[in-house]
Structure formats: C-alpha cells, structure tokens
Design an enzyme around this catalytic site. Sequence first.
Site, PDB file in Angstrom:
ATOM      1  N   SER A 153     -33.312  22.524   9.353  1.00  0.00           N
ATOM      2  CA  SER A 153     -33.097  21.158   8.929  1.00  0.00           C
ATOM      3  C   SER A 153     -32.254  20.496   9.983  1.00  0.00           C
ATOM      4  O   SER A 153     -31.557  21.094  10.776  1.00  0.00           O
ATOM      5  CB  SER A 153     -32.291  21.539   7.726  1.00  0.00           C
ATOM      6  OG  SER A 153     -31.614  20.410   7.328  1.00  0.00           O
ATOM      7  N   TYR A 176     -25.502  26.977   3.831  1.00  0.00           N
ATOM      8  CA  TYR A 176     -26.732  26.539   4.099  1.00  0.00           C
ATOM      9  C   TYR A 176     -26.851  25.757   5.385  1.00  0.00           C
ATOM     10  O   TYR A 176     -27.648  26.341   6.312  1.00  0.00           O
ATOM     11  CB  TYR A 176     -27.493  25.717   2.831  1.00  0.00           C
ATOM     12  CG  TYR A 176     -28.812  25.015   3.287  1.00  0.00           C
ATOM     13  CD1 TYR A 176     -29.856  25.833   3.167  1.00  0.00           C
ATOM     14  CD2 TYR A 176     -28.932  23.838   4.016  1.00  0.00           C
ATOM     15  CE1 TYR A 176     -31.039  25.493   3.676  1.00  0.00           C
ATOM     16  CE2 TYR A 176     -30.134  23.326   4.180  1.00  0.00           C
ATOM     17  CZ  TYR A 176     -31.234  24.122   4.098  1.00  0.00           C
ATOM     18  OH  TYR A 176     -32.690  23.642   4.471  1.00  0.00           O
ATOM     19  N   LYS A 180     -28.508  27.289   8.999  1.00  0.00           N
ATOM     20  CA  LYS A 180     -29.689  26.761   9.700  1.00  0.00           C
ATOM     21  C   LYS A 180     -29.284  26.303  11.172  1.00  0.00           C
ATOM     22  O   LYS A 180     -30.248  26.513  11.927  1.00  0.00           O
ATOM     23  CB  LYS A 180     -30.051  25.146   9.002  1.00  0.00           C
ATOM     24  CG  LYS A 180     -30.727  25.353   7.895  1.00  0.00           C
ATOM     25  CD  LYS A 180     -32.172  26.035   7.726  1.00  0.00           C
ATOM     26  CE  LYS A 180     -32.944  26.342   6.666  1.00  0.00           C
ATOM     27  NZ  LYS A 180     -34.220  26.926   6.979  1.00  0.00           N
ATOM     28  N   THR A 211     -36.494  19.448  -3.986  1.00  0.00           N
ATOM     29  CA  THR A 211     -37.054  21.076  -4.105  1.00  0.00           C
ATOM     30  C   THR A 211     -35.858  21.913  -4.782  1.00  0.00           C
ATOM     31  O   THR A 211     -34.799  21.364  -4.948  1.00  0.00           O
ATOM     32  CB  THR A 211     -37.417  21.787  -2.974  1.00  0.00           C
ATOM     33  OG1 THR A 211     -36.259  21.996  -2.075  1.00  0.00           O
ATOM     34  CG2 THR A 211     -38.462  21.108  -2.138  1.00  0.00           C
TER      35      THR A 211
END
Length: 254
Positions: A153, A176, A180, A211
């Site tokens: 990302s 998160y 990444k 999502t």
Amino acid sequence: METISHKRIALVTGANQGVGKQVAKELVANGVTVLLGARNFDKGVIADNEIGAGAIPIQLDVTDASSVAAAAERIRTEFGRLDLLVNNAAISNSGRHEFSLENYATLYGTSTVALDEVRTIWETNVFGPLAVYQAMLPLLRLSADARIVNVSSSVGSMALNADPSFPYRKMFTPTYAGSKSAMNIMALCMMIEHENDGIKVNLVSPGFTSTALNNFAGTESVEDGSREVVRVALFGPDDPGGTYTSWENKNIPW
C-alpha cells in the site's frame, strides 16, 4: 505430465474476497491457472464456484506453518512448479474491536495500541508473506518465467509519510500502515536476493479500495482498485522487476 496443460500457474493468497478474489478472476480470464489461497477452505470453494474454470481452491493460512507447508506440497505434487506468487493476504485489525476510519488512528495509535494487536497484524501482513515466499521459492525456481508480486500500500511508504502534506499521514501507526512498511522491507529483500537469478519481484499498491480491510470505506471499486495488481501480475519475461507502483505504472517512493 500434468504441468504441460497449464500455460501459467499462479498462487494468490487471500483470494476468497476483495482484491485477491478480483485479481484471481482476472488472471483466470487471461488464461492463467489460479490457486485460490484461502484460510477458510469453504470460502475458497465459494470463490472458486463464482470464478469458474481455471480457479482451484487451496487451504492456506499464511500464519500457520503446517498450512503453508501443506499448500506447497500440494502444488508440487499436482502441478510440479509455480510461475507466479501474489502475496496478497492482509488484515487491518485482529477482529477484536469495532472500528471506523475516523477512530482507527486513535484506537490503533502508536501510544495506545496493544502489542498483541500489532503482533497479530504483523503475523499476517509481514511474517505471512515471508513464510509463503520461503515455502514457494523452490517451486518458483522450477519455472521458466517466475514472478513474485507483493501487494502492499502507498500508506506504507516511509517517504510519503515523512511528508506532512501526505493525506493519510495520521493513519501511520505500527498496525496496518506500519506493517505495510515492513512488507516493503520484505519485498526489497526479495528483490535484492533475486537480482541475478531470473526471478522477478514487484511491489504494488492497489487503490483505496472498498473491501473488508477498511470496513468498506474505500472510495474505489474492487475492480478499479485491483487494476495495478493485475497489470503487474500479467507481466511477461521481458517486463521489469524491482518496481513499486500504483495505477497506472506510477512509481511510489520507498
């Protein structure tokens, strides 16, 4: 030999939903045999039924060493090689907390997040891709045109987050986004390891896709958000490795 009937064999982790499922669907449409890696095999079967011929469900929990080893052995036994690995499986939280984008940075802030939460996210997003890579590498070495596509990302970019004007900077915590950044380290390590052996490694950022990863708060459809992953996953032997891009072929600073 069965491998002759498969023009190209791919494994996509986390392929039962979201970006992984869309990537698998489009790879199948382009003639690739796709193994749908799914932690829950039943959900993989459902995705397989929706995608149709060319997709094959395979149980794969990237945090479970025995599951990873069993998946590698099945691929070796049934196909004899692997041409493409798409490291896509990822989570944004452990599932223990309700969250929204508005409260995520607070709930998962650097000074407030529980270390167990960080460990859970990193097990899937960082150590999981490394475990799958190590298990699948012997099979990739048997391919005449092997490629590894790591789905990261842009929020993991250290350079972007160092810029105060970056719109997602407040979301940069050890959970998160931080995972990444660590995924990017893993990808760069893979790139360096394979600089001279013909296995090409790419790093890709999907768009801000709607999502389960972001509680469906993303602004792009799964089709649009998956475009760059699909584009790079369909690279041929003359296309480059060592790239970190978003749609369309836009370089992301490390």
